[in-house]
Design a protein around this motif. Structure first.
Motif, PDB file in Angstrom:
ATOM      1  N   GLY A  10      -1.143  12.689  -7.678  1.00  0.00           N
ATOM      2  CA  GLY A  10       0.171  13.330  -7.688  1.00  0.00           C
ATOM      3  C   GLY A  10       1.132  12.809  -8.726  1.00  0.00           C
ATOM      4  O   GLY A  10       0.735  12.548  -9.857  1.00  0.00           O
ATOM      5  N   ALA A  11       2.360  12.592  -8.267  1.00  0.00           N
ATOM      6  CA  ALA A  11       3.459  12.231  -9.195  1.00  0.00           C
ATOM      7  C   ALA A  11       3.201  10.874  -9.847  1.00  0.00           C
ATOM      8  O   ALA A  11       3.534  10.656 -11.012  1.00  0.00           O
ATOM      9  CB  ALA A  11       4.781  12.196  -8.439  1.00  0.00           C
ATOM     10  N   GLY A  12       2.604   9.955  -9.097  1.00  0.00           N
ATOM     11  CA  GLY A  12       2.269   8.672  -9.689  1.00  0.00           C
ATOM     12  C   GLY A  12       3.376   7.632  -9.639  1.00  0.00           C
ATOM     13  O   GLY A  12       3.367   6.667 -10.411  1.00  0.00           O
ATOM     14  N   SER A  13       4.342   7.790  -8.749  1.00  0.00           N
ATOM     15  CA  SER A  13       5.439   6.790  -8.713  1.00  0.00           C
ATOM     16  C   SER A  13       4.909   5.413  -8.331  1.00  0.00           C
ATOM     17  O   SER A  13       5.370   4.399  -8.859  1.00  0.00           O
ATOM     18  CB  SER A  13       6.537   7.235  -7.739  1.00  0.00           C
ATOM     19  OG  SER A  13       6.105   7.122  -6.394  1.00  0.00           O
ATOM     20  N   ASN A  14       3.905   5.354  -7.467  1.00  0.00           N
ATOM     21  CA  ASN A  14       3.311   4.044  -7.135  1.00  0.00           C
ATOM     22  C   ASN A  14       2.547   3.482  -8.326  1.00  0.00           C
ATOM     23  O   ASN A  14       2.605   2.287  -8.603  1.00  0.00           O
ATOM     24  CB  ASN A  14       2.387   4.173  -5.919  1.00  0.00           C
ATOM     25  CG  ASN A  14       3.172   4.177  -4.623  1.00  0.00           C
ATOM     26  OD1 ASN A  14       3.637   3.138  -4.162  1.00  0.00           O
ATOM     27  ND2 ASN A  14       3.352   5.355  -4.049  1.00  0.00           N
ATOM     28  N   ALA A  15       1.853   4.354  -9.030  1.00  0.00           N
ATOM     29  CA  ALA A  15       1.134   3.904 -10.230  1.00  0.00           C
ATOM     30  C   ALA A  15       2.125   3.319 -11.238  1.00  0.00           C
ATOM     31  O   ALA A  15       1.893   2.251 -11.806  1.00  0.00           O
ATOM     32  CB  ALA A  15       0.374   5.073 -10.854  1.00  0.00           C
ATOM     33  N   ALA A  82      -3.621   5.316  -5.136  1.00  0.00           N
ATOM     34  CA  ALA A  82      -2.156   5.463  -5.058  1.00  0.00           C
ATOM     35  C   ALA A  82      -1.846   6.947  -4.969  1.00  0.00           C
ATOM     36  O   ALA A  82      -1.474   7.582  -5.952  1.00  0.00           O
ATOM     37  CB  ALA A  82      -1.531   4.838  -6.305  1.00  0.00           C
ATOM     38  N   GLY A  83      -2.054   7.489  -3.773  1.00  0.00           N
ATOM     39  CA  GLY A  83      -1.826   8.919  -3.603  1.00  0.00           C
ATOM     40  C   GLY A  83      -3.020   9.702  -4.100  1.00  0.00           C
ATOM     41  O   GLY A  83      -2.893  10.643  -4.867  1.00  0.00           O
ATOM     42  N   ILE A 103      -2.853   2.986   0.030  1.00  0.00           N
ATOM     43  CA  ILE A 103      -1.563   2.892   0.703  1.00  0.00           C
ATOM     44  C   ILE A 103      -1.312   4.197   1.447  1.00  0.00           C
ATOM     45  O   ILE A 103      -1.564   5.279   0.921  1.00  0.00           O
ATOM     46  CB  ILE A 103      -0.423   2.599  -0.297  1.00  0.00           C
ATOM     47  CG1 ILE A 103       0.880   2.306   0.451  1.00  0.00           C
ATOM     48  CG2 ILE A 103      -0.231   3.743  -1.302  1.00  0.00           C
ATOM     49  CD1 ILE A 103       1.948   1.679  -0.425  1.00  0.00           C
ATOM     50  N   HIS A 104      -0.898   4.052   2.697  1.00  0.00           N
ATOM     51  CA  HIS A 104      -0.633   5.246   3.515  1.00  0.00           C
ATOM     52  C   HIS A 104       0.820   5.203   3.976  1.00  0.00           C
ATOM     53  O   HIS A 104       1.286   4.136   4.418  1.00  0.00           O
ATOM     54  CB  HIS A 104      -1.580   5.279   4.727  1.00  0.00           C
ATOM     55  CG  HIS A 104      -1.438   6.514   5.532  1.00  0.00           C
ATOM     56  ND1 HIS A 104      -1.913   7.740   5.090  1.00  0.00           N
ATOM     57  CD2 HIS A 104      -0.848   6.731   6.723  1.00  0.00           C
ATOM     58  CE1 HIS A 104      -1.597   8.666   6.010  1.00  0.00           C
ATOM     59  NE2 HIS A 104      -0.957   8.084   6.999  1.00  0.00           N
ATOM     60  N   PRO A 105       1.519   6.340   3.885  1.00  0.00           N
ATOM     61  CA  PRO A 105       2.965   6.329   4.173  1.00  0.00           C
ATOM     62  C   PRO A 105       3.287   6.439   5.664  1.00  0.00           C
ATOM     63  O   PRO A 105       4.183   7.213   6.064  1.00  0.00           O
ATOM     64  CB  PRO A 105       3.471   7.548   3.409  1.00  0.00           C
ATOM     65  CG  PRO A 105       2.325   8.503   3.470  1.00  0.00           C
ATOM     66  CD  PRO A 105       1.070   7.651   3.425  1.00  0.00           C
ATOM     67  N   GLN A 171       9.063   5.441   0.827  1.00  0.00           N
ATOM     68  CA  GLN A 171       8.726   5.264  -0.589  1.00  0.00           C
ATOM     69  C   GLN A 171       9.332   3.966  -1.141  1.00  0.00           C
ATOM     70  O   GLN A 171       8.690   3.272  -1.942  1.00  0.00           O
ATOM     71  CB  GLN A 171       9.215   6.447  -1.438  1.00  0.00           C
ATOM     72  CG  GLN A 171       8.615   6.417  -2.838  1.00  0.00           C
ATOM     73  CD  GLN A 171       8.991   7.622  -3.663  1.00  0.00           C
ATOM     74  OE1 GLN A 171      10.177   7.841  -3.918  1.00  0.00           O
ATOM     75  NE2 GLN A 171       7.989   8.388  -4.080  1.00  0.00           N
ATOM     76  N   GLU A 174       6.965   1.337  -0.211  1.00  0.00           N
ATOM     77  CA  GLU A 174       5.747   1.413  -1.043  1.00  0.00           C
ATOM     78  C   GLU A 174       5.965   0.728  -2.381  1.00  0.00           C
ATOM     79  O   GLU A 174       5.180  -0.105  -2.826  1.00  0.00           O
ATOM     80  CB  GLU A 174       5.378   2.885  -1.308  1.00  0.00           C
ATOM     81  CG  GLU A 174       4.947   3.638  -0.080  1.00  0.00           C
ATOM     82  CD  GLU A 174       4.720   5.102  -0.374  1.00  0.00           C
ATOM     83  OE1 GLU A 174       5.084   5.608  -1.437  1.00  0.00           O
ATOM     84  OE2 GLU A 174       4.129   5.747   0.504  1.00  0.00           O
TER      85      GLU A 174
HETATM   86  C1  GRF Z   1       2.579   7.982  -1.363  1.00  0.00           C
HETATM   87  O1  GRF Z   1       3.353   8.457  -0.290  1.00  0.00           O
HETATM   88  C2  GRF Z   1       1.443   7.162  -0.823  1.00  0.00           C
HETATM   89  O2  GRF Z   1       1.764   6.454   0.342  1.00  0.00           O
HETATM   90  C3  GRF Z   1       0.423   8.216  -0.496  1.00  0.00           C
HETATM   91  O3  GRF Z   1       0.549   9.179  -1.514  1.00  0.00           O
HETATM   92  C4  GRF Z   1       1.862   9.115  -2.057  1.00  0.00           C
HETATM   93  C5  GRF Z   1       1.747   8.873  -3.535  1.00  0.00           C
HETATM   94  O4  GRF Z   1       2.973   9.076  -4.119  1.00  0.00           O
HETATM   95  N1  GRF Z   1      -0.890   7.658  -0.460  1.00  0.00           N
HETATM   96  P1  GRF Z   1       3.079   8.847  -5.737  1.00  0.00           P
HETATM   97  O5  GRF Z   1       2.150   9.856  -6.400  1.00  0.00           O
HETATM   98  O6  GRF Z   1       2.640   7.420  -5.995  1.00  0.00           O
HETATM   99  O7  GRF Z   1       4.521   9.073  -6.055  1.00  0.00           O
END
Ligand code: GRF
Length: 188
Positions: A10-15, A82-83, A103-105, A171, A174
Motif C-alpha cells: 500500500g501507501a508504505g508509511s511504515n516502510a 509492512a502492509g 505488523i497488525h493494526p 498508525q 506503528e
Molecule cells: C498498517 O496499518 C499495518 O499495520 C498493516 O498495513 C498497514 C500498512 O500501512 N499491516 P502503510 O502502507 O505502511 O502506510
C-alpha cells in the motif's frame, strides 16, 4: 550492516519510517522493497529513496522459489511485512525461520485473520465496543496473523472515537515502534 527486505502492498508509511530510521545507521539498511500492487505508494517511496523495488507476480510468489532466491541475492537478514496483503507461502517461511515479521493494526488474536486489514479492523474494533486497540508486531508463520507475538502497544478508545481516529492513533504507534523492533531484531 544487516539487510532488510520490506514487503508492502500500500501507501508504505511504515516502510518510509523504517527507511528513515536506518538512513545513517551502520546497523542496517533497507536493501530491497517487494510489492504486489502496481502503482502502490510504496513504489514511489522506493524510487525516491533509490531502493530497488520488485513487483511480485502471484503465480511465481506462490509456486516457485523466485523471490526466495532474490532475497538471498540481497543477503536479506530480516523480512519485514509492512502492509503486505498476501499470505506468505510455506517455502518462504521455511527459508527464513524466525526472520519474517509483520505488523497488525490491532491487538491480536482479536481482529486478525483474512480480510482484517486497514479500516475493516478499526470498524470491527469500534463495532465491538472495545475500550482499547493498538498494534501487534509478530513473527510470521504459514497462517494469517498467527505467529509468536514480539510486541503489543495499546491506545485508549473513547466513545467519541471513530474508525478514522482509531486508525490515526494506531498508525502513530506503528510508526513509533516498528523501526525500534526491527533494529532490536537485527542485533539478535
Ligand atoms: C498498517 O496499518 C499495518 O499495520 C498493516 O498495513 C498497514 C500498512 O500501512 N499491516 P502503510 O502502507 O505502511 O502506510
Amino acid at each position: 550492516m544487516k539487510n532488510i527486505a520490506i514487503f508492502a502492498s500500500g501507501a508504505g508509511s511504515n516502510a518510509q519510517k523504517i527507511i528513515d530510521h536506518f538512513r545513517n545507521s551502520d546497523k542496517g539498511r533497507v536493501a530491497v522493497i517487494l510489492c504486489n500492487k502496481p502503482g502502490a505508494g510504496v513504489l514511489d517511496i522506493a524510487q525516491r529513496e533509490g531502493i530497488p523495488a520488485v513487483l511480485i507476480e502471484k503465480d511465481k510468489f506462490l509456486h516457485s522459489d523466485t523471490y526466495i532466491a532474490l532475497l538471498q541475492q540481497y543477503q536479506t537478514n530480516l523480512v519485514v511485512l509492512a502492509g503486505f496483503l498476501w499470505k506468505i507461502p510455506g517455502n518462504l517461511v521455511k527459508a527464513f525461520p524466525g526472520r519474517i515479521i509483520n505488523i497488525h493494526p490491532a491487538l491480536l488474536p482479536k481482529f486478525g485473520g483474512k480480510g482484517m486489514y486497514g479500516h475493516f479492523v478499526h470498524e470491527a474494533v469500534i463495532a465491538a465496543g472495545e475500550t482499547e486497540s493498538g498494534i501487534t508486531i509478530h513473527y510470521v508463520n504459514e497462517k494469517y496473523d498467527d505467529g509468536e507475538t514480539i510486541l503489543q502497544e495499546r491506545c485508549i478508545i473513547t466513545k467519541d472515537d471513530t474508525p478514522e481516529t482509531v486508525a490515526h492513533k494506531v498508525q502513530a504507534l506503528e510508526h513509533q515502534w516498528f523501526p525500534v523492533i526491527v533494529e532490536r531484531l537485527l542485533s539478535k
